[in-house]
Design a protein around this motif. Structure first.
Motif, short mmCIF file in Angstrom:
data_model
loop_
_atom_site.label_atom_id
_atom_site.label_comp_id
_atom_site.label_asym_id
_atom_site.label_seq_id
_atom_site.Cartn_x
_atom_site.Cartn_y
_atom_site.Cartn_z
N SER A 126 0.85 -1.19 0.00
CA SER A 126 0.00 0.00 0.00
C SER A 126 0.88 1.24 0.00
N VAL A 127 0.35 2.34 -0.50
CA VAL A 127 1.10 3.59 -0.53
C VAL A 127 1.28 4.10 0.90
N ALA A 128 2.48 4.58 1.20
CA ALA A 128 2.79 5.11 2.53
C ALA A 128 3.25 6.56 2.41
N THR A 129 3.10 7.31 3.48
CA THR A 129 3.55 8.70 3.52
C THR A 129 5.06 8.73 3.71
N ALA A 130 5.74 9.50 2.89
CA ALA A 130 7.20 9.61 3.01
C ALA A 130 7.57 10.32 4.31
N PRO A 131 8.56 9.84 5.04
CA PRO A 131 9.03 10.56 6.22
C PRO A 131 9.54 11.95 5.83
N PRO A 132 9.54 12.90 6.75
CA PRO A 132 10.00 14.25 6.44
C PRO A 132 11.41 14.24 5.84
N GLY A 133 11.59 14.93 4.73
CA GLY A 133 12.89 15.05 4.09
C GLY A 133 13.28 13.90 3.20
N VAL A 134 12.45 12.87 3.10
CA VAL A 134 12.78 11.71 2.27
C VAL A 134 12.14 11.89 0.89
N PRO A 135 12.96 11.93 -0.18
CA PRO A 135 12.39 12.07 -1.53
C PRO A 135 11.88 10.75 -2.07
N GLY A 136 11.04 10.84 -3.08
CA GLY A 136 10.56 9.64 -3.76
C GLY A 136 9.22 9.16 -3.25
N SER A 137 8.85 7.99 -3.72
CA SER A 137 7.58 7.36 -3.37
C SER A 137 7.82 6.25 -2.36
N CYS A 138 6.90 6.13 -1.40
CA CYS A 138 7.07 5.16 -0.32
C CYS A 138 5.90 4.17 -0.29
N TYR A 139 6.20 2.95 0.13
CA TYR A 139 5.21 1.89 0.15
C TYR A 139 5.37 1.07 1.42
N ALA A 140 4.23 0.72 2.01
CA ALA A 140 4.22 -0.20 3.14
C ALA A 140 4.09 -1.62 2.60
N VAL A 141 4.98 -2.48 3.02
CA VAL A 141 5.02 -3.86 2.52
C VAL A 141 4.76 -4.82 3.68
N GLU A 142 3.77 -5.67 3.51
CA GLU A 142 3.44 -6.70 4.49
C GLU A 142 3.52 -8.06 3.81
N SER A 143 3.82 -9.08 4.58
CA SER A 143 3.83 -10.45 4.05
C SER A 143 2.45 -11.07 4.23
#
Length: 214
Positions: A126-143
């Motif tokens: 699922s799409v995740a919010t990037a931590p402050p100052g982190v560029p790019g796209s973030c994703y939460a990964v679960e097994s």
């Protein structure tokens, strides 16, 4: 939306597999102090990850490297390992680092990318919010597998559009890109000569009792 996120992450992980660079990351959230990890992904597909405090209970620095000649652990000069750098062959280039020797920090840059790329992997993304100052796209990964040994650490994975990993938060700790990546070499040099000997384990060495003590 879940399928879209999975597709986006798979595409970024594929770009990361093709991304050749030299980059520095800060490693935090572990038992020890914040450390600088150096990652090199060379043009010929070889790689090297230098991990300060990566062996002997955090007292010895090591580098893991995969070259056309195999998979190596190199002991680097450090408090727990005085002397010049030297390397021990662990196996073939595509072999896994044995668990007792594994600092785990190299996985987000090596074999876990193949897991993230493979749509057959038992993952929920699922799409995740990037931590402050982190560029790019973030994703939460679960097994989604019932296995006791999931194929990668669940957590947050972030990438720039060109495939540069910018942030990982997982059981191994938090890795954050520390600055713009530099160019990649044609191939990865080992930190020292290859020798016959035992690699450095994760656990601190037990000191021998002094004579006369019980």
């Amino acid at each position: 939306m879940a399928d879209t996120a999975r597709d986006e992450l798979a595409a970024l992980a594929a770009a990361a597999r093709d991304r050749h660079l030299t980059a520095r990351y800060t490693l935090s959230g572990t038992d020890g102090p914040t450390r600088d990890v150096t990652v090199v992904s060379a043009a010929d597909g070889s790689w090297r990850v230098d991990v300060p405090g990566g062996a002997l209970g955090g007292t010895a620095d090591v580098a893991l490297a995969a070259t056309p000649d195999g998979l190596f652990q190199c002991g680097l000069p450090s408090a727990g390992r005085p002397g010049p750098a030297s390397c021990v062959r662990l196996g073939g280039r595509d072999d896994a680092v044995p668990r007792p020797l594994d600092p785990r920090v190299q996985h987000p840059f090596t074999d876990w990318l193949a897991v993230l790329t493979d749509r057959r992997s038992a993952l929920s993304v699922s799409v995740a919010t990037a931590p402050p100052g982190v560029p790019g796209s973030c994703y939460a990964v679960e097994s989604t597998a019932a296995s006791l040994t999931p194929p990668l650490d669940v957590g947050i994975y972030c990438y720039q559009p060109d495939g540069t990993p910018t942030f990982v938060r997982a059981a191994l700790g938090t890795l954050t890109l520390a600055g713009p990546p530099g160019p990649a070499p044609d191939t990865v040099p080992l930190a020292g000569p290859v020798v016959t000997g035992e690699p450095l384990g994760q656990q601190a060495e037990q000191s021998s009792p002094s004579p006369g003590t019980s």
